[in-house]
Design an enzyme around this catalytic site. Structure first.
Site, short mmCIF file in Angstrom:
data_model
loop_
_atom_site.label_atom_id
_atom_site.label_comp_id
_atom_site.label_asym_id
_atom_site.label_seq_id
_atom_site.Cartn_x
_atom_site.Cartn_y
_atom_site.Cartn_z
N HIS A 17 25.33 93.76 0.68
CA HIS A 17 25.86 92.72 -0.46
C HIS A 17 26.66 93.10 -1.23
CE1 HIS A 17 24.65 89.44 -3.41
NE2 HIS A 17 25.45 88.84 -2.38
N ARG A 18 27.89 92.67 -1.45
CA ARG A 18 28.93 93.42 -2.57
C ARG A 18 28.90 94.83 -2.25
NH1 ARG A 18 26.90 89.52 -7.68
NH2 ARG A 18 26.29 87.76 -6.32
N GLU A 44 29.30 92.98 2.88
CA GLU A 44 29.59 91.43 2.49
C GLU A 44 30.37 91.90 1.35
OE1 GLU A 44 29.02 87.81 0.17
OE2 GLU A 44 28.71 89.87 -0.55
N ASP A 46 33.08 89.40 -1.65
CA ASP A 46 33.60 87.97 -2.17
C ASP A 46 35.16 88.01 -2.45
OD1 ASP A 46 30.77 87.05 -2.70
OD2 ASP A 46 30.77 88.59 -3.79
N HIS A 59 33.23 88.65 -7.22
CA HIS A 59 32.24 87.65 -7.24
C HIS A 59 32.75 86.28 -8.28
CE1 HIS A 59 28.52 85.07 -7.80
NE2 HIS A 59 28.46 85.35 -6.64
N GLU A 119 33.49 86.61 2.34
CA GLU A 119 33.07 85.40 1.65
C GLU A 119 34.05 84.81 0.62
OE1 GLU A 119 29.45 85.14 -0.82
OE2 GLU A 119 29.98 83.00 -1.29
N LYS A 121 35.42 82.37 -1.83
CA LYS A 121 34.89 81.75 -3.00
C LYS A 121 35.92 80.70 -3.32
CE LYS A 121 31.06 83.99 -4.17
NZ LYS A 121 29.95 83.47 -3.77
N ASP A 241 21.36 93.87 -1.09
CA ASP A 241 21.96 94.90 -2.08
C ASP A 241 21.54 96.50 -1.85
OD1 ASP A 241 22.73 92.75 -3.74
OD2 ASP A 241 20.96 92.69 -4.60
O1 G3P Z 1 26.72 86.14 1.42
C1 G3P Z 1 25.58 85.67 0.68
C2 G3P Z 1 25.74 85.89 -0.76
O2 G3P Z 1 26.73 86.62 -1.02
C3 G3P Z 1 26.15 84.45 -1.24
O3 G3P Z 1 25.89 84.49 -2.62
O4 G3P Z 1 26.66 84.35 -5.08
O5 G3P Z 1 26.11 86.61 -3.79
O6 G3P Z 1 28.25 85.14 -3.24
P1 G3P Z 1 26.63 85.23 -3.61
MG MG Z 2 28.78 86.83 -1.51
#
Ligand code: G3P
Ligand code: MG
Length: 248
Positions: A17-18, A44, A46, A59, A119, A121, A241
């Site tokens: 995640h990120r 993942e 953003d 993000h 992702e 945004k 994470d």
């Molecule tokens: O992809 C899942 C997660 O990234 C969604 O929420 O706010 O962390 O981008 P956020």
């Molecule tokens: Mg995300």
């Protein structure tokens, strides 16, 4: 590390995640490099537009939290990226990390043999959905053969627009908790994957999605024990994470 005797995700179903954002500054090349070092296959990330249309990996809708600068993304241009430190907030070892463009990240993913869940945004400063989708499409088209791409978003319109342009890509609808009419909403995009908050998981929902061939990944979970009961019920993957906790 997840015990080999307990159910868990396959290596291909652990998304950092990120990047490996528990241990490196989120959405930077350092975080993606660390995910690869940990053995992850997927990250993942953003994406959002700067004021001049540059597509960047970040993000928030401002640079305040994750860089040395301040201001809305809509007030920044590509030239500003050279003056922003996106690592020092996390720790001195990461001083000098840049807020990367998606183009730069896609190139690095090729070197790292990584795939990406991009992702999309939606922020108030974005002028048009078409501009956003076209920028994403142009950037992911530069990926190397080793990099798979999937798309996720909280915005069904973004997913629908991307699906029209790239019907071969996996589309994941992001929900905290899926709505009652989740099946109809997925069909309208169309998408066949749900990414949902791990606290909203239930065996009942996973049975329903599994019957219909719908994939479900859980975000953002950093404790493998929280998901143990869901893998046999059909949970597809995890967005975390700290991918090392789930990789085995
Ligand atoms: O992809 C899942 C997660 O990234 C969604 O929420 O706010 O962390 O981008 P956020
Ligand atoms: Mg995300």
């Amino acid at each position: 590390m997840t015990s080999n005797t307990l159910p868990g995700p396959s290596r291909n179903e652990v998304q950092a995640h990120r990047g490996a954002s528990a241990l490196a500054p989120e959405n930077t090349l350092a975080a993606f490099q660390l995910a690869a070092e940990q053995g992850a296959k997927w990250v993942e990330l953003d994406v959002a537009l700067l004021g001049d249309g540059t597509l960047v990996v970040i993000h928030d809708d401002s640079v305040d939290r994750t860089t040395s600068g301040s201001g809305s993304l809509g007030d920044l241009t590509r030239a500003d990226l050279d003056h922003l430190d996106a690592g020092s907030w996390f720790g001195p070892d990461y001083a000098g990390q840049r807020l990367p463009t998606l183009d730069a990240v896609i190139a690095e993913l090729g070197r790292l043999n990584l795939s990406a869940n991009v992702e999309i945004k939606q922020h108030k400063h974005h002028k048009s959905l078409d501009q956003l989708i076209e920028a994403v499409e142009a950037s992911i088209s530069t990926r190397s053969a080793v990099t798979e791409i999937m798309i996720s978003s909280f915005d069904p319109l973004a997913l629908a627009a991307m699906h029209r342009r790239e019907p071969g890509l996996e589309m994941a609808m992001l929900w905290g908790r899926p709505p009652e009419d989740w099946e109809a909403q997925l069909a309208a995009i169309p998408a066949a994957t749900i990414h949902m908050h791990y606290k909203a998981l239930s065996i009942g929902l996973l049975e329903e999605t599994a019957k219909r061939g719908i994939k479900v990944r859980a975000w953002t979970c950093n404790n493998p024990m929280e998901l143990v009961s869901f893998w046999d019920a059909g949970l597809t993957g995890v967005i975390t994470d700290n991918p090392a906790l789930f990789l085995r």
